[in-house]
Design a protein around this motif. Structure first.
Motif, PDB file in Angstrom:
ATOM      1  N   VAL A  44     -15.671  17.996  -5.863  1.00  0.00           N
ATOM      2  CA  VAL A  44     -15.035  16.699  -6.098  1.00  0.00           C
ATOM      3  C   VAL A  44     -15.779  15.582  -5.371  1.00  0.00           C
ATOM      4  O   VAL A  44     -16.295  14.643  -5.990  1.00  0.00           O
ATOM      5  N   VAL A  45     -15.840  15.669  -4.049  1.00  0.00           N
ATOM      6  CA  VAL A  45     -16.474  14.618  -3.242  1.00  0.00           C
ATOM      7  C   VAL A  45     -17.938  14.451  -3.633  1.00  0.00           C
ATOM      8  O   VAL A  45     -18.452  13.329  -3.719  1.00  0.00           O
ATOM      9  N   GLN A  46     -18.615  15.568  -3.899  1.00  0.00           N
ATOM     10  CA  GLN A  46     -20.050  15.529  -4.206  1.00  0.00           C
ATOM     11  C   GLN A  46     -20.357  14.815  -5.519  1.00  0.00           C
ATOM     12  O   GLN A  46     -21.491  14.430  -5.762  1.00  0.00           O
ATOM     13  N   VAL A  60     -11.712   8.728  -3.499  1.00  0.00           N
ATOM     14  CA  VAL A  60     -12.056   7.325  -3.761  1.00  0.00           C
ATOM     15  C   VAL A  60     -13.512   7.039  -3.410  1.00  0.00           C
ATOM     16  O   VAL A  60     -14.295   6.610  -4.250  1.00  0.00           O
ATOM     17  N   CYS A  61     -13.897   7.264  -2.162  1.00  0.00           N
ATOM     18  CA  CYS A  61     -15.271   7.021  -1.748  1.00  0.00           C
ATOM     19  C   CYS A  61     -15.526   7.695  -0.407  1.00  0.00           C
ATOM     20  O   CYS A  61     -14.601   8.171   0.252  1.00  0.00           O
ATOM     21  N   CYS A  70      -2.331  -0.442   9.443  1.00  0.00           N
ATOM     22  CA  CYS A  70      -1.390   0.438  10.134  1.00  0.00           C
ATOM     23  C   CYS A  70      -0.488   1.168   9.134  1.00  0.00           C
ATOM     24  O   CYS A  70       0.235   2.096   9.504  1.00  0.00           O
ATOM     25  N   GLU A  71      -0.509   0.737   7.875  1.00  0.00           N
ATOM     26  CA  GLU A  71       0.160   1.436   6.778  1.00  0.00           C
ATOM     27  C   GLU A  71      -0.838   1.557   5.629  1.00  0.00           C
ATOM     28  O   GLU A  71      -0.724   0.891   4.609  1.00  0.00           O
ATOM     29  N   PRO A  72      -1.845   2.431   5.790  1.00  0.00           N
ATOM     30  CA  PRO A  72      -2.961   2.489   4.841  1.00  0.00           C
ATOM     31  C   PRO A  72      -2.607   3.193   3.539  1.00  0.00           C
ATOM     32  O   PRO A  72      -1.593   3.879   3.436  1.00  0.00           O
ATOM     33  N   ASN A  73      -3.480   3.006   2.547  1.00  0.00           N
ATOM     34  CA  ASN A  73      -3.300   3.721   1.281  1.00  0.00           C
ATOM     35  C   ASN A  73      -4.374   4.795   1.081  1.00  0.00           C
ATOM     36  O   ASN A  73      -4.414   5.447   0.042  1.00  0.00           O
ATOM     37  N   LEU A  74      -5.258   4.958   2.084  1.00  0.00           N
ATOM     38  CA  LEU A  74      -6.278   5.997   2.039  1.00  0.00           C
ATOM     39  C   LEU A  74      -6.146   6.920   3.242  1.00  0.00           C
ATOM     40  O   LEU A  74      -5.680   6.510   4.312  1.00  0.00           O
ATOM     41  N   LEU A  75      -6.579   8.144   3.062  1.00  0.00           N
ATOM     42  CA  LEU A  75      -6.584   9.141   4.123  1.00  0.00           C
ATOM     43  C   LEU A  75      -7.998   9.686   4.241  1.00  0.00           C
ATOM     44  O   LEU A  75      -8.586  10.110   3.255  1.00  0.00           O
ATOM     45  N   MET A  76      -8.566   9.662   5.459  1.00  0.00           N
ATOM     46  CA  MET A  76      -9.924  10.161   5.670  1.00  0.00           C
ATOM     47  C   MET A  76      -9.885  11.623   6.106  1.00  0.00           C
ATOM     48  O   MET A  76      -9.181  11.973   7.052  1.00  0.00           O
ATOM     49  N   ILE A  77     -10.652  12.454   5.411  1.00  0.00           N
ATOM     50  CA  ILE A  77     -10.695  13.886   5.711  1.00  0.00           C
ATOM     51  C   ILE A  77     -12.151  14.359   5.712  1.00  0.00           C
ATOM     52  O   ILE A  77     -12.899  14.071   4.770  1.00  0.00           O
ATOM     53  N   LEU A 115     -17.331  12.092   5.246  1.00  0.00           N
ATOM     54  CA  LEU A 115     -16.069  11.455   5.633  1.00  0.00           C
ATOM     55  C   LEU A 115     -15.433  10.925   4.352  1.00  0.00           C
ATOM     56  O   LEU A 115     -15.648   9.782   3.938  1.00  0.00           O
ATOM     57  N   ALA A 116     -14.660  11.794   3.729  1.00  0.00           N
ATOM     58  CA  ALA A 116     -14.118  11.527   2.395  1.00  0.00           C
ATOM     59  C   ALA A 116     -12.775  10.820   2.482  1.00  0.00           C
ATOM     60  O   ALA A 116     -11.903  11.217   3.250  1.00  0.00           O
TER      61      ALA A 116
END
Length: 299
Positions: free
Chosen positions: A119-121, A152-153, A213-220, A231-232
């Motif tokens: 997916v990320v790739q 997303v990116c 402080c209330e984001p719509n993205l999560l970094m994993i 860092l997806a």
């Protein structure tokens, strides 16, 4: 006619912040404006002090040819499946997600591009735009609906060593933007694996993401070919067209104000105010106190 088409092609390239290096062009708003120039890279590059070159292949491939890549049979899928049938991240926003390392199948794998564990790739899949915000400088927003769980990116840039990170941070003034991010992963026996990425001079569109402080993205962190993680950033909820994309610079999700919030960092510098506008805003941008423990030699 040919000259006009050539001029239009040149103008289109000039408007693409990604400089043709992503699957889709990334526009800028307002027209005719744009951020300060930087060297674009869709992937991490090795920087000063880095222990590992992120372009170096370190993982073997799986041998899944006739069967799908599933837990128990695929060497890349160590726990449960990472993505569902719609290629969305499972358990978005769950703290459990951080405890389970994510590996995608890589170029040495025999499963092929159809594999659901890729997916990320595959890179950028949504139309995004860099735009000028009111108080936060440049930001990044989506021009189309992004469903919850979708990739997303990336946040890509120079992979640095700890002392180079310290040197760069101590050279910054209060007015300078800090793009450096520190990812700390707990592995085993209390050991922590640290990755430092700086897209200030060499980076991708992730450098335009603002804190919330209330984001719509999560970094994993997601690993594909190298021990250096991608860092997806995944959608933590459905994101509407025109909505600014953001993540929590502290690495947490839906951060809360605590009693230790102060106006200064550990080296006495004033902390930068947060303009995210969230109801649960902490008032200041997060910072990593470990990077201020010692003053480095900046010569």
């Amino acid at each position: 006619m040919a000259a006009r088409e050539e001029e239009l092609e040149v103008r289109t390239k000039q408007l693409d912040i990604a400089q043709g290096q992503e699957n889709l062009p990334v526009s800028a708003w307002p027209p005719g404006a744009g951020p300060e120039p930087f060297q674009y890279t869709p992937d991490h590059v090795v920087g000063p002090g880095a222990d590992i070159d992120p372009s170096q292949m370190t993982f073997p491939g799986c041998i899944c040819v006739k069967t799908p890549c599933l837990p128990g049979s695929c060497s890349c899928v160590h726990h449960e499946e990472t993505y569902d049938d719609n290629l969305c991240l499972r358990d978005t926003g769950s703290e459990a997600q951080y405890a389970k390392p994510i590996f995608e199948c890589n170029v040495l794998c025999q499963c092929g591009n159809h594999c659901r564990n890729r997916v990320v790739q595959k890179g950028l899949q949504f139309n995004l735009q860099v735009f000028k915000t009111h108080k936060k400088g440049w930001g990044l927003r989506t021009l189309e609906l992004i469903p919850k769980g979708k990739f997303v990116c990336e946040y890509a840039g120079e992979v640095l060593g700890f002392f180079e990170v310290q040197r760069r941070i101590h050279l910054q003034t209060t007015n300078d933007s800090n793009y450096i991010i520190a990812i700390k992963e707990h592995i085993y026996n209390g050991q922590i694996l640290e990755t430092y990425v700086d897209p200030t001079y060499i980076g991708n569109i992730g450098r335009f993401l603002n804190h919330s402080c209330e984001p719509n993205l999560l970094m994993i962190p997601v690993r594909i070919d190298s021990m250096v993680p991608k860092l997806a950033l995944f959608a933590a909820k459905d994101i509407l067209p025109g909505e600014e994309l953001s993540y929590d610079y502290s690495g947490r999700y839906l951060n809360l104000r605590d009693s230790e919030d102060t106006e200064r960092t550990d080296n006495g510098k004033l902390r930068k105010p947060c303009y995210c506008g969230a109801k649960l805003c902490t008032g200041f941008l997060p910072y990593d106190s470990s990077l201020f423990l010692e003053k480095p030699n900046i010569n």
